[in-house]
Design an enzyme around this catalytic site. Sequence first.
Site, PDB file in Angstrom:
ATOM      1  N   HIS A 201       0.910  -1.361   0.115  1.00 10.26           N
ATOM      2  CA  HIS A 201       0.035   0.054  -0.112  1.00 10.26           C
ATOM      3  C   HIS A 201       0.727   1.400   0.197  1.00 10.26           C
ATOM      4  O   HIS A 201       1.772   1.323   0.739  1.00 10.26           O
ATOM      5  CB  HIS A 201      -0.843  -0.054   1.138  1.00 10.26           C
ATOM      6  CG  HIS A 201      -2.004   0.854   1.212  1.00 10.26           C
ATOM      7  ND1 HIS A 201      -1.874   2.333   1.311  1.00 10.26           N
ATOM      8  CD2 HIS A 201      -3.544   0.933   0.893  1.00 10.26           C
ATOM      9  CE1 HIS A 201      -3.166   2.871   1.088  1.00 10.26           C
ATOM     10  NE2 HIS A 201      -3.889   1.963   0.748  1.00 10.26           N
TER      11      HIS A 201
ATOM     12  N   ARG B 252      -3.269   1.085  -4.010  1.00  5.17           N
ATOM     13  CA  ARG B 252      -2.793  -0.016  -4.175  1.00  5.17           C
ATOM     14  C   ARG B 252      -3.540  -0.823  -5.478  1.00  5.17           C
ATOM     15  O   ARG B 252      -4.314  -0.174  -5.838  1.00  5.17           O
ATOM     16  CB  ARG B 252      -3.381  -0.955  -2.834  1.00  5.17           C
ATOM     17  CG  ARG B 252      -4.623  -0.858  -2.388  1.00  5.17           C
ATOM     18  CD  ARG B 252      -5.107  -1.758  -1.242  1.00  5.17           C
ATOM     19  NE  ARG B 252      -6.016  -1.198  -0.424  1.00  5.17           N
ATOM     20  CZ  ARG B 252      -6.893  -1.813   0.081  1.00  5.17           C
ATOM     21  NH1 ARG B 252      -6.955  -3.135   0.132  1.00  5.17           N
ATOM     22  NH2 ARG B 252      -8.052  -1.330   0.673  1.00  5.17           N
TER      23      ARG B 252
ATOM     24  N   LYS C  41      -7.494  -0.525  -6.990  1.00  3.43           N
ATOM     25  CA  LYS C  41      -8.117   0.305  -6.183  1.00  3.43           C
ATOM     26  C   LYS C  41      -7.982   1.688  -6.868  1.00  3.43           C
ATOM     27  O   LYS C  41      -7.526   1.934  -8.023  1.00  3.43           O
ATOM     28  CB  LYS C  41      -7.585   0.487  -4.762  1.00  3.43           C
ATOM     29  CG  LYS C  41      -7.496  -0.820  -3.997  1.00  3.43           C
ATOM     30  CD  LYS C  41      -8.782  -1.314  -3.571  1.00  3.43           C
ATOM     31  CE  LYS C  41      -9.742  -0.270  -2.793  1.00  3.43           C
ATOM     32  NZ  LYS C  41     -10.376  -0.830  -1.640  1.00  3.43           N
TER      33      LYS C  41
ATOM     34  N   ASP D 233      -7.152   8.471  -5.303  1.00  4.13           N
ATOM     35  CA  ASP D 233      -7.468   9.325  -4.156  1.00  4.13           C
ATOM     36  C   ASP D 233      -6.454  10.443  -3.939  1.00  4.13           C
ATOM     37  O   ASP D 233      -5.262  10.159  -4.055  1.00  4.13           O
ATOM     38  CB  ASP D 233      -7.571   8.507  -3.096  1.00  4.13           C
ATOM     39  CG  ASP D 233      -7.897   8.884  -1.689  1.00  4.13           C
ATOM     40  OD1 ASP D 233      -7.602  10.198  -1.596  1.00  4.13           O
ATOM     41  OD2 ASP D 233      -7.884   8.396  -0.765  1.00  4.13           O
TER      42      ASP D 233
ATOM     43  N   CYS E 208      -5.149  11.888  -1.643  1.00  9.02           N
ATOM     44  CA  CYS E 208      -4.260  11.927  -0.557  1.00  9.02           C
ATOM     45  C   CYS E 208      -2.920  11.061  -1.021  1.00  9.02           C
ATOM     46  O   CYS E 208      -1.771  11.436  -0.148  1.00  9.02           O
ATOM     47  CB  CYS E 208      -4.699  11.324   0.784  1.00  9.02           C
ATOM     48  SG  CYS E 208      -5.178   9.460   0.782  1.00  9.02           S
ATOM     49  N   TYR E 209      -3.088  10.125  -1.960  1.00 10.74           N
ATOM     50  CA  TYR E 209      -1.849   9.492  -2.443  1.00 10.74           C
ATOM     51  C   TYR E 209      -0.874  10.416  -3.168  1.00 10.74           C
ATOM     52  O   TYR E 209       0.149   9.674  -3.544  1.00 10.74           O
ATOM     53  CB  TYR E 209      -2.228   8.059  -3.214  1.00 10.74           C
ATOM     54  CG  TYR E 209      -3.344   7.242  -2.041  1.00 10.74           C
ATOM     55  CD1 TYR E 209      -2.824   6.794  -1.061  1.00 10.74           C
ATOM     56  CD2 TYR E 209      -4.318   6.846  -2.595  1.00 10.74           C
ATOM     57  CE1 TYR E 209      -3.528   6.040   0.008  1.00 10.74           C
ATOM     58  CE2 TYR E 209      -5.192   5.938  -1.884  1.00 10.74           C
ATOM     59  CZ  TYR E 209      -4.567   5.555  -0.435  1.00 10.74           C
ATOM     60  OH  TYR E 209      -5.391   4.964   0.394  1.00 10.74           O
TER      61      TYR E 209
ATOM     62  N   ASP F  75     -10.606  13.852  -1.835  1.00 13.01           N
ATOM     63  CA  ASP F  75     -10.147  12.545  -2.380  1.00 13.01           C
ATOM     64  C   ASP F  75     -10.592  12.682  -3.868  1.00 13.01           C
ATOM     65  O   ASP F  75      -9.449  12.430  -4.741  1.00 13.01           O
ATOM     66  CB  ASP F  75     -10.801  11.441  -1.453  1.00 13.01           C
ATOM     67  CG  ASP F  75     -11.137  10.121  -2.202  1.00 13.01           C
ATOM     68  OD1 ASP F  75     -10.582   9.966  -3.218  1.00 13.01           O
ATOM     69  OD2 ASP F  75     -11.374   9.175  -1.557  1.00 13.01           O
TER      70      ASP F  75
ATOM     71  N   ASP G 111     -11.699  17.812   3.440  1.00 13.90           N
ATOM     72  CA  ASP G 111     -11.257  17.599   4.655  1.00 13.90           C
ATOM     73  C   ASP G 111      -9.937  17.915   5.051  1.00 13.90           C
ATOM     74  O   ASP G 111      -9.246  18.224   3.797  1.00 13.90           O
ATOM     75  CB  ASP G 111     -11.630  16.137   5.324  1.00 13.90           C
ATOM     76  CG  ASP G 111     -10.953  14.947   4.558  1.00 13.90           C
ATOM     77  OD1 ASP G 111      -9.749  15.101   4.446  1.00 13.90           O
ATOM     78  OD2 ASP G 111     -11.543  14.186   3.964  1.00 13.90           O
TER      79      ASP G 111
ATOM     80  N   HIS H  30      -7.019  15.352   3.475  1.00 13.69           N
ATOM     81  CA  HIS H  30      -6.844  15.443   2.159  1.00 13.69           C
ATOM     82  C   HIS H  30      -6.402  16.806   1.830  1.00 13.69           C
ATOM     83  O   HIS H  30      -5.646  16.801   0.621  1.00 13.69           O
ATOM     84  CB  HIS H  30      -8.186  15.034   1.363  1.00 13.69           C
ATOM     85  CG  HIS H  30      -8.475  13.636   1.234  1.00 13.69           C
ATOM     86  ND1 HIS H  30      -9.137  13.136   2.482  1.00 13.69           N
ATOM     87  CD2 HIS H  30      -8.116  12.525   0.470  1.00 13.69           C
ATOM     88  CE1 HIS H  30      -9.259  11.737   2.184  1.00 13.69           C
ATOM     89  NE2 HIS H  30      -8.614  11.484   1.111  1.00 13.69           N
TER      90      HIS H  30
HETATM   91  C1  FPP Z   1      -6.376   1.698   3.259  1.00 13.88           C
HETATM   92  O1  FPP Z   1      -7.659   2.384   3.117  1.00 13.88           O
HETATM   93  C2  FPP Z   1      -5.580   2.374   3.741  1.00 13.88           C
HETATM   94  C3  FPP Z   1      -4.470   1.900   4.320  1.00 13.88           C
HETATM   95  C4  FPP Z   1      -4.368   0.449   4.558  1.00 13.88           C
HETATM   96  C5  FPP Z   1      -3.391   2.655   5.150  1.00 13.88           C
HETATM   97  C6  FPP Z   1      -3.713   4.066   5.604  1.00 13.88           C
HETATM   98  C7  FPP Z   1      -2.515   4.614   6.342  1.00 13.88           C
HETATM   99  C8  FPP Z   1      -2.077   5.848   6.008  1.00 13.88           C
HETATM  100  C9  FPP Z   1      -3.025   6.802   5.105  1.00 13.88           C
HETATM  101  C10 FPP Z   1      -1.199   6.581   6.619  1.00 13.88           C
HETATM  102  C11 FPP Z   1      -0.059   6.084   7.594  1.00 13.88           C
HETATM  103  C12 FPP Z   1       0.903   6.913   7.966  1.00 13.88           C
HETATM  104  C13 FPP Z   1       1.384   7.432   9.135  1.00 13.88           C
HETATM  105  C14 FPP Z   1       2.489   8.465   9.262  1.00 13.88           C
HETATM  106  C15 FPP Z   1       0.484   7.122  10.498  1.00 13.88           C
HETATM  107  P1  FPP Z   1      -8.759   2.141   2.245  1.00 13.88           P
HETATM  108  O2  FPP Z   1      -9.204   0.769   1.915  1.00 13.88           O
HETATM  109  O3  FPP Z   1      -9.875   2.861   2.543  1.00 13.88           O
HETATM  110  O4  FPP Z   1      -8.181   2.957   0.803  1.00 13.88           O
HETATM  111  P2  FPP Z   1      -7.642   2.167  -0.654  1.00 13.88           P
HETATM  112  O5  FPP Z   1      -8.864   1.855  -1.350  1.00 13.88           O
HETATM  113  O6  FPP Z   1      -7.410   3.651  -1.277  1.00 13.88           O
HETATM  114  O7  FPP Z   1      -6.746   1.425  -0.462  1.00 13.88           O
HETATM  115 ZN    ZN Z   2      -7.590   9.626   0.752  1.00 12.86          ZN
END
Ligand code: FPP
Ligand code: ZN
Length: 458
Positions: free
Chosen positions: A252, A299, A302, A305, A307-308, A364, A371, A374
């Site tokens: 991820h 990932r 998926k 978004d 934030c990535y 996102d 928010d 993001h």
């Molecule tokens: C999946 O969410 C998201 C994660 C498995 C990891 C999230 C972690 C962070 C954003 C930051 C961690 C860092 C620190 C420094 C604490 P989802 O399934 O909702 O999103 P997706 O579909 O985009 O994978």
């Molecule tokens: Zn996000």
Amino acid sequence: MAEVIPSIFSIPLHFTRPPSVHDELTTQTSVAQQDTIAECLPFLTSAEDASQSPFDFNEHGVPRLDRQGHIDFLHGSLREFPAAFVAVDASRPWMVYWALMGLYLLGEDVTCYRERVIKTFAPMQNASGGFGGGHGQYSHLAGTYAVVLSLALVGGERAYSLIDRENMWKWLGRLKKANGGFEVCEGGEVDVRGAYCAMVIIVLLNLPFELPSPIHTKVGTLSTFQQGLEDYLAKCQTLEGGISGGPGNEAHGAYAFCAIACLCLMNEPQIALRSLDLPSLLSWLSSRQYAPEGGFAGRTNKLVDGCYSHWVGGCWPLIEGFLYGPRTALNRPTDRMLRSLYSNEGLTRYILSCCQARTGGLRDKPSKSADSYHTCYTLAGLSSVQHVHFYVHQDASISSSTHPFRWRSLPLCDLVSSSAAGVYDKQDTLQPLHPLFVIPHDAAQRLRNWSEGQSTGW
Ligand code: FPP
Ligand code: ZN
Ligand code: K
């Protein structure tokens, strides 16, 4: 005579239509992806009917940055919240960090929040070390990371000296595990977030690398914070090439950033990534960027978004630092360094076209609300696009010799013509950020300098 309407915007075709290769197999995943493309395309191409859009467009057909709208949104995110927000109570340090970081990137002076930040965080510190998410909560590495970065952002002796460094060190010692990783809280899960947050705190606060005694039984034969950590992080690289939260899990982007940044906090970039399979990591990272959306997904299979833009986008400067090798502080970056390993244009288009909410703040994707999380991380991604980051040799002109403080960032538009810098306007350039600490370079350096002047003789 018939009027010829010239095409005023040159949006490359791959950002204006669905991909030409289409997989006929329909699954829940493929439907979600088609829906996301359908939701983003009108925003990516809205310059073609600019009269229908609330934004101004530049010559590339990209909306301008609504700087004031985002500033107002972030100041608003530091006001009181309605009762339903009790669910994010343990994330209060994060909400402070995201807002301050976003405001800094937008060019605001955040020192006006110093007293409030100190007052908010003081009751969150536990006598046994570290900070909880609120008064009476257990210390947690994620919240403590956000507290330390926020104190660095507002700066000043009073903010720094709030931190009990000795007990922070002792608490971190109780989080270290025999497998090299860190628990996120005592008895909590072990994952790469913990490792990254711990290394940021150790380096910024100049804590000793030696584990405090008595050494906890759960560390086995280890005697320093770094021991076993590189091997632990290498075990998190998956067969896809990306990096997961812990050995055996799915790769991820958020964890990839934590792991790569953690490795670069431990060693200089030339050797930091030696334990990773770099070709497969590069292939995996490159596959996170989609067209036509232009943004990054976290990932495989998926959705994009905003934030990535940071979690995935923030990996690139570190890898570029490794590939380009150290520079001398006054060297002009080479032409190769001014190009990027990903599509800067795609990411810029996604952030400015799809992530800016009409009423301020960033999001996102178009169907989501803005928010502060993001807003912070889309802006961090945009800042990264707009700067060249590099790592410099140790030399006499550099006050601190510690390698994490030898990263530099220069605005691309000062090095090349505006149009060569990218598809954003020069006036929409954001402030640079330190690619490891994700705060301003000087905020990181000042906290480190202050910490170097403090005792470590516990
Ligand atoms: C999946 O969410 C998201 C994660 C498995 C990891 C999230 C972690 C962070 C954003 C930051 C961690 C860092 C620190 C420094 C604490 P989802 O399934 O909702 O999103 P997706 O579909 O985009 O994978
Ligand atoms: Zn996000
Ligand atoms: K860049």
